[in-house]
Write a protein that holds these residues in place. Structure first.
Motif, PDB file in Angstrom:
ATOM      1  N   VAL A  71       0.837  -1.206   0.000  1.00 16.64           N
ATOM      2  CA  VAL A  71       0.000   0.000   0.000  1.00 16.64           C
ATOM      3  C   VAL A  71       0.868   1.251   0.000  1.00 16.64           C
ATOM      4  O   VAL A  71       0.568   2.245  -0.681  1.00 16.64           O
ATOM      5  CB  VAL A  71      -0.944  -0.012   1.208  1.00 16.64           C
ATOM      6  CG1 VAL A  71      -1.725   1.294   1.305  1.00 16.64           C
ATOM      7  CG2 VAL A  71      -1.897  -1.190   1.132  1.00 16.64           C
ATOM      8  N   ALA A  72       1.969   1.215   0.760  1.00 20.25           N
ATOM      9  CA  ALA A  72       2.870   2.370   0.796  1.00 20.25           C
ATOM     10  C   ALA A  72       3.486   2.635  -0.573  1.00 20.25           C
ATOM     11  O   ALA A  72       3.603   3.785  -1.007  1.00 20.25           O
ATOM     12  CB  ALA A  72       3.956   2.143   1.845  1.00 20.25           C
TER      13      ALA A  72
ATOM     14  N   THR B  45       0.895   4.210  -2.831  1.00 17.84           N
ATOM     15  CA  THR B  45       0.726   5.627  -2.489  1.00 17.84           C
ATOM     16  C   THR B  45       1.906   6.450  -2.973  1.00 17.84           C
ATOM     17  O   THR B  45       1.732   7.570  -3.490  1.00 17.84           O
ATOM     18  CB  THR B  45       0.575   5.776  -0.966  1.00 17.84           C
ATOM     19  OG1 THR B  45      -0.460   4.909  -0.505  1.00 17.84           O
ATOM     20  CG2 THR B  45       0.226   7.201  -0.600  1.00 17.84           C
TER      21      THR B  45
ATOM     22  N   LEU C 284       1.597   6.934  -6.682  1.00  9.92           N
ATOM     23  CA  LEU C 284       0.517   7.870  -7.011  1.00  9.92           C
ATOM     24  C   LEU C 284       0.944   9.313  -6.774  1.00  9.92           C
ATOM     25  O   LEU C 284       0.703  10.193  -7.623  1.00  9.92           O
ATOM     26  CB  LEU C 284      -0.713   7.535  -6.168  1.00  9.92           C
ATOM     27  CG  LEU C 284      -1.927   8.451  -6.337  1.00  9.92           C
ATOM     28  CD1 LEU C 284      -2.458   8.356  -7.760  1.00  9.92           C
ATOM     29  CD2 LEU C 284      -3.018   8.087  -5.338  1.00  9.92           C
ATOM     30  N   VAL C 285       1.595   9.571  -5.640  1.00  9.87           N
ATOM     31  CA  VAL C 285       1.995  10.942  -5.323  1.00  9.87           C
ATOM     32  C   VAL C 285       3.074  11.429  -6.296  1.00  9.87           C
ATOM     33  O   VAL C 285       3.029  12.577  -6.767  1.00  9.87           O
ATOM     34  CB  VAL C 285       2.486  11.014  -3.869  1.00  9.87           C
ATOM     35  CG1 VAL C 285       3.133  12.371  -3.578  1.00  9.87           C
ATOM     36  CG2 VAL C 285       1.328  10.781  -2.913  1.00  9.87           C
TER      37      VAL C 285
ATOM     38  N   GLY D 199       6.356  11.954  -1.671  1.00 11.81           N
ATOM     39  CA  GLY D 199       5.823  10.615  -1.873  1.00 11.81           C
ATOM     40  C   GLY D 199       6.151   9.678  -0.717  1.00 11.81           C
ATOM     41  O   GLY D 199       5.312   8.892  -0.283  1.00 11.81           O
TER      42      GLY D 199
ATOM     43  N   ALA E 273       3.917  10.565   2.171  1.00 15.30           N
ATOM     44  CA  ALA E 273       2.569  10.041   1.954  1.00 15.30           C
ATOM     45  C   ALA E 273       2.522   8.527   2.171  1.00 15.30           C
ATOM     46  O   ALA E 273       1.558   7.994   2.737  1.00 15.30           O
ATOM     47  CB  ALA E 273       2.097  10.386   0.540  1.00 15.30           C
ATOM     48  N   ALA E 274       3.561   7.821   1.728  1.00 14.17           N
ATOM     49  CA  ALA E 274       3.607   6.373   1.929  1.00 14.17           C
ATOM     50  C   ALA E 274       3.616   6.032   3.417  1.00 14.17           C
ATOM     51  O   ALA E 274       2.908   5.116   3.869  1.00 14.17           O
ATOM     52  CB  ALA E 274       4.836   5.787   1.239  1.00 14.17           C
TER      53      ALA E 274
ATOM     54  N   SER F  70       0.120   6.734   4.888  1.00  8.40           N
ATOM     55  CA  SER F  70      -0.875   5.717   4.522  1.00  8.40           C
ATOM     56  C   SER F  70      -0.699   4.454   5.351  1.00  8.40           C
ATOM     57  O   SER F  70      -1.685   3.829   5.768  1.00  8.40           O
ATOM     58  CB  SER F  70      -0.760   5.392   3.028  1.00  8.40           C
ATOM     59  OG  SER F  70       0.480   4.756   2.738  1.00  8.40           O
TER      60      SER F  70
ATOM     61  N   VAL G  94      -5.084   5.810   1.306  1.00 12.40           N
ATOM     62  CA  VAL G  94      -4.422   6.349   0.115  1.00 12.40           C
ATOM     63  C   VAL G  94      -4.847   7.794  -0.144  1.00 12.40           C
ATOM     64  O   VAL G  94      -4.013   8.683  -0.376  1.00 12.40           O
ATOM     65  CB  VAL G  94      -4.719   5.454  -1.099  1.00 12.40           C
ATOM     66  CG1 VAL G  94      -4.124   6.067  -2.366  1.00 12.40           C
ATOM     67  CG2 VAL G  94      -4.162   4.056  -0.868  1.00 12.40           C
TER      68      VAL G  94
ATOM     69  N   ALA H 101      -3.550  10.237   2.722  1.00 13.11           N
ATOM     70  CA  ALA H 101      -2.121  10.542   2.619  1.00 13.11           C
ATOM     71  C   ALA H 101      -1.832  11.435   1.417  1.00 13.11           C
ATOM     72  O   ALA H 101      -1.034  12.383   1.501  1.00 13.11           O
ATOM     73  CB  ALA H 101      -1.338   9.231   2.515  1.00 13.11           C
ATOM     74  N   THR H 102      -2.483  11.168   0.288  1.00 11.65           N
ATOM     75  CA  THR H 102      -2.277  11.998  -0.903  1.00 11.65           C
ATOM     76  C   THR H 102      -2.791  13.418  -0.675  1.00 11.65           C
ATOM     77  O   THR H 102      -2.137  14.404  -1.087  1.00 11.65           O
ATOM     78  CB  THR H 102      -2.991  11.370  -2.105  1.00 11.65           C
ATOM     79  OG1 THR H 102      -2.557  10.022  -2.271  1.00 11.65           O
ATOM     80  CG2 THR H 102      -2.691  12.146  -3.376  1.00 11.65           C
TER      81      THR H 102
END
Length: 389
Positions: free
Chosen positions: A260-261, A264, A267-268, A288, A291-292, A295, A342, A345-346
């Motif tokens: 999941v990290a 994320t 994505l960021v 990023g 954010a990871a 999340s 997700v 965090a984003t």
């Protein structure tokens, strides 16, 4: 609990920290596993360092020109090198402080008290049952009760706080209905010499607060013998409290968190590079990574809240504790938690980038703080509510 001799623990740490020594002990069967572990850790560190230096040499011109993607790659490789260098030292420290014999039997601490009520307007049993209704994990057993991690509000402190005593509490009313025996029991939560003293103080403090609430007097007594059914329930409660304190995380759960990290992070970075064209690539990578991490924190908060509440509800119901399913299974059943992790965090790194950009209003920092704090709190609430369904 017995530990390995200090010399053996120090030698195991040295084998991991000194690769030549690990090469020598590779031929000793007793130390071969530790030597292999140390050599693999250092080999991983060398691989990371070679990749970092090779990338820097091949992309030297792009780095001098300030290429964002080259800066991003250097950041990730640098973090890889630092992480790889930390692993051998972490393994060595684990050898020094661990080495606990798993065959040793834990001997719990316990404190016994007797409450005596002189209040003729309301029975002691009624007051105790009112307090038990506030507890998260309380089970009625053979005319008494077992409470997991009993709590009481300390209104005498400067700020009203919740006083929690680790372990489990057995309550047994006497035949006269005015006296009650209380037995606190816990597995040693720490090896610190003063840990037992602090636990005993918390027990006495909570007992005084309960005595005041129940209009009763409290006095220490010798630990009594409990009937078989209550002794078994108390042992189960102490074991459950011990497991909830430790919350051992399995490798598959860590892999799920890492997955999941990584999603994320990707994505960021994918959104950050085009949305913030003037931002350095390394800063986008740091956003990023932040954010990871966030999340993973949000997921952990929701999952642990769900697991703790389900375990306590199962104990209170007197049923067998449910199997501890993996984090992946939890996310398949509750995809809303994954979405919250997700997106939360984003949103935080996006608000942080907006707050640090030129011309951002002064209150933008408050928005970033709110977006940082709210998702974990929502995850805690959501995990608790899902457990109650």
């Amino acid at each position: 609990m017995e530990r390995r001799p200090r010399r053996e623990r120090v030698l195991a740490a040295l084998i991991i920290l000194v690769p030549p020594l690990a090469g020598v002990f590779l031929f000793v069967p007793r130390w071969r596993a530790i030597a292999v572990r140390g050599l693999l850790a250092w080999g991983h560190a060398v691989l990371a360092l070679v990749a970092f230096l090779s990338f820097a040499a091949v992309n030297a011109q792009r780095l001098d020109q300030g290429d964002r993607y080259a800066d991003l790659g250097m950041l990730f490789l640098f973090i890889w090198v630092v992480s790889a260098l930390v692993i051998p030292f972490g393994l060595a420290i684990r050898q020094l402080i661990a080495g606990i014999s798993t065959s040793a039997v834990l001997r719990p601490w316990q404190v016994a008290l007797r409450f005596r009520s002189d209040d003729r307007t309301e029975s002691l049993a009624t007051q105790v049952e009112r307090w038990l209704a506030e507890q998260r994990g309380a089970r009625a057993v053979d005319g008494g009760w077992i409470v997991i991690e009993p709590t009481v509000i300390d209104e005498q402190s400067m700020w009203s706080s919740l006083l929690v005593v680790r372990g489990a509490l057995a309550l047994l009313l006497d035949n006269d209905g005015r006296t009650m025996t209380a037995l606190y029991r816990v597995y040693p939560p720490s090896r610190w010499p003063l840990a037992r003293d602090f636990w005993s103080r918390a027990v006495r403090r909570q007992a005084l607060l309960l005595a005041e609430r129940w209009n009763a007097r409290v006095e220490p007594i010798e630990p009594p013998s409990l009937v078989t059914e209550m002794e078994g329930a108390l042992a189960e409660g102490v074991q459950l409290a011990w497991e909830l304190e430790r919350l051992a995380v399995r490798g598959t759960d860590l892999m799920t968190l890492a997955g999941v990290a990584v999603v994320t992070l990707g994505l960021v970075v994918t959104l950050g590079l085009p949305l913030f064209p003037t931002m350095d690539g390394a800063l986008v990578g740091l956003a990023g990574l932040l954010a990871a991490l966030l999340s993973a924190v949000i997921l952990s908060v929701a999952w642990l809240a769900y697991h703790v509440r389900v375990s306590l509800r199962a104990f209170a119901a007197g049923s067998d504790r449910p199997p501890r399913f993996s984090l992946a299974a939890f996310l398949r059943r509750r995809p809303l938690v994954l979405f919250l992790a997700v997106v939360g965090a984003t949103a935080f790194v996006a608000s942080l980038g907006w707050a640090t950009s030129p011309g951002a209003p002064a209150w933008a920092a408050l928005v970033s703080v709110a977006v940082l704090v709210l998702p974990p709190l929502v995850a805690l609430w959501l995990g608790t509510r899902l457990a109650e369904q």
